[in-house]
Design a protein around this motif. Structure first.
Motif, mmCIF file in Angstrom:
data_model
loop_
_atom_site.group_PDB
_atom_site.id
_atom_site.type_symbol
_atom_site.label_atom_id
_atom_site.label_comp_id
_atom_site.label_asym_id
_atom_site.label_seq_id
_atom_site.Cartn_x
_atom_site.Cartn_y
_atom_site.Cartn_z
ATOM 1 N N SER A 100 38.063 36.964 29.500
ATOM 2 C CA SER A 100 38.702 38.193 29.007
ATOM 3 C C SER A 100 37.809 38.892 27.994
ATOM 4 O O SER A 100 37.667 40.117 28.011
ATOM 5 N N LYS A 101 37.217 38.113 27.103
ATOM 6 C CA LYS A 101 36.331 38.700 26.092
ATOM 7 C C LYS A 101 35.089 39.293 26.766
ATOM 8 O O LYS A 101 34.644 40.388 26.414
ATOM 9 N N MET A 102 34.537 38.583 27.751
ATOM 10 C CA MET A 102 33.359 39.069 28.453
ATOM 11 C C MET A 102 33.659 40.397 29.148
ATOM 12 O O MET A 102 32.877 41.349 29.077
ATOM 13 N N ARG A 103 34.833 40.511 29.818
ATOM 14 C CA ARG A 103 35.184 41.755 30.501
ATOM 15 C C ARG A 103 35.377 42.899 29.507
ATOM 16 O O ARG A 103 34.952 44.025 29.751
ATOM 17 N N LEU A 104 35.996 42.608 28.348
ATOM 18 C CA LEU A 104 36.171 43.629 27.323
ATOM 19 C C LEU A 104 34.817 44.108 26.803
ATOM 20 O O LEU A 104 34.582 45.315 26.662
ATOM 21 N N LEU A 105 33.930 43.174 26.516
ATOM 22 C CA LEU A 105 32.590 43.536 26.045
ATOM 23 C C LEU A 105 31.860 44.389 27.081
ATOM 24 O O LEU A 105 31.207 45.378 26.741
ATOM 25 N N ALA A 106 32.000 44.028 28.352
ATOM 26 C CA ALA A 106 31.341 44.799 29.407
ATOM 27 C C ALA A 106 31.929 46.204 29.491
ATOM 28 O O ALA A 106 31.189 47.189 29.586
ATOM 29 N N ARG A 107 33.268 46.313 29.453
ATOM 30 C CA ARG A 107 33.901 47.647 29.481
ATOM 31 C C ARG A 107 33.457 48.504 28.300
ATOM 32 O O ARG A 107 33.335 49.719 28.396
ATOM 33 N N VAL B 67 27.026 43.679 35.210
ATOM 34 C CA VAL B 67 28.421 43.445 34.805
ATOM 35 C C VAL B 67 28.938 44.650 34.023
ATOM 36 O O VAL B 67 30.052 45.133 34.261
ATOM 37 N N VAL B 68 28.141 45.166 33.104
ATOM 38 C CA VAL B 68 28.529 46.349 32.327
ATOM 39 C C VAL B 68 28.747 47.529 33.265
ATOM 40 O O VAL B 68 29.751 48.237 33.169
ATOM 41 N N ASP B 69 27.811 47.752 34.176
ATOM 42 C CA ASP B 69 27.934 48.871 35.119
ATOM 43 C C ASP B 69 29.223 48.749 35.926
ATOM 44 O O ASP B 69 29.945 49.729 36.111
ATOM 45 N N TYR B 70 29.529 47.542 36.391
ATOM 46 C CA TYR B 70 30.749 47.333 37.179
ATOM 47 C C TYR B 70 31.998 47.665 36.355
ATOM 48 O O TYR B 70 32.831 48.464 36.763
ATOM 49 N N TYR B 71 32.135 47.058 35.180
ATOM 50 C CA TYR B 71 33.361 47.242 34.393
ATOM 51 C C TYR B 71 33.483 48.641 33.789
ATOM 52 O O TYR B 71 34.578 49.101 33.530
ATOM 53 N N ARG B 72 32.383 49.334 33.568
ATOM 54 C CA ARG B 72 32.474 50.710 33.062
ATOM 55 C C ARG B 72 32.773 51.701 34.175
ATOM 56 O O ARG B 72 33.175 52.825 33.910
ATOM 57 N N ASN B 73 32.556 51.310 35.421
ATOM 58 C CA ASN B 73 32.769 52.203 36.563
ATOM 59 C C ASN B 73 33.687 51.591 37.611
ATOM 60 O O ASN B 73 33.592 51.926 38.788
ATOM 61 N N ILE B 74 34.575 50.702 37.196
ATOM 62 C CA ILE B 74 35.407 49.933 38.125
ATOM 63 C C ILE B 74 36.293 50.816 39.001
ATOM 64 O O ILE B 74 36.625 50.455 40.123
ATOM 65 N N ASP B 75 36.655 51.997 38.513
ATOM 66 C CA ASP B 75 37.527 52.882 39.286
ATOM 67 C C ASP B 75 36.767 53.744 40.292
ATOM 68 O O ASP B 75 37.389 54.476 41.059
ATOM 69 N N ASP B 76 35.453 53.681 40.283
ATOM 70 C CA ASP B 76 34.649 54.460 41.225
ATOM 71 C C ASP B 76 34.603 53.713 42.563
ATOM 72 O O ASP B 76 33.750 52.863 42.785
ATOM 73 N N VAL B 77 35.549 54.037 43.448
ATOM 74 C CA VAL B 77 35.682 53.294 44.711
ATOM 75 C C VAL B 77 34.517 53.544 45.666
ATOM 76 O O VAL B 77 34.366 52.833 46.648
ATOM 77 N N GLN B 78 33.706 54.539 45.389
ATOM 78 C CA GLN B 78 32.516 54.764 46.214
ATOM 79 C C GLN B 78 31.419 53.752 45.878
ATOM 80 O O GLN B 78 30.581 53.445 46.706
#
Length: 135
Positions: free
Chosen positions: A29-36, A70-81
């Motif tokens: 959870s902490k890792m995902r928050l840091l990435a976001r 990981v950062v790119d994924y969690y910062r753009n997770i809603d970009d379904v393209q």
């Protein structure tokens, strides 16, 4: 076995009970928050105890290119393209010869039915031959 980040040698490992103050827990959870939050690497000589407040990840926690992904994924997770956030089946389901299906496999709309029987649980009619199905 819980693995934690050792601030004295900058690697993840099983904590040494004699020096627990040298270890930081980095949960998923902490890792995902840091990435976001787009956390960047911490100074290898000054690892803060509150990584979220400092918005940094310790060196040795993850290889830099991996962390950037990981950062790119969690910062753009809603970009379904660019990203599919979880596995979603997009295939026809395997079916037996005398079955049909309707709806999307892997969703609540999916229904599998027999072309021979009214129920998969038994191969006898639900009501006697010639009788009405209503009671």
């Amino acid at each position: 076995v819980k693995v934690m980040y050792d601030t004295t040698d900058n690697i993840m490992k099983i904590p040494d009970e004699a020096r627990l103050a040298d270890f930081i827990s980095i949960s998923g959870s902490k890792m995902r928050l840091l990435a976001r939050n787009g956390a960047t690497p911490c100074s290898p000589t000054n690892i803060p105890t509150d990584l979220v407040e400092a918005n940094c990840v310790p060196s040795g926690f993850m290889v830099p290119d991996g962390w950037n992904q990981v950062v790119d994924y969690y910062r753009n997770i809603d970009d379904v393209q660019r990203w599919t956030p979880w596995s979603q089946p997009r295939v026809d389901p395997p079916t037996a010869p005398r079955t049909t299906y309707q709806g999307q496999f892997g969703s609540r709309s999916f229904h599998l039915t027999s072309t021979e029987y009214e129920s998969f649980w038994h191969d006898i009619p639900l009501s006697p031959s010639g009788q009405s199905e209503t009671v």
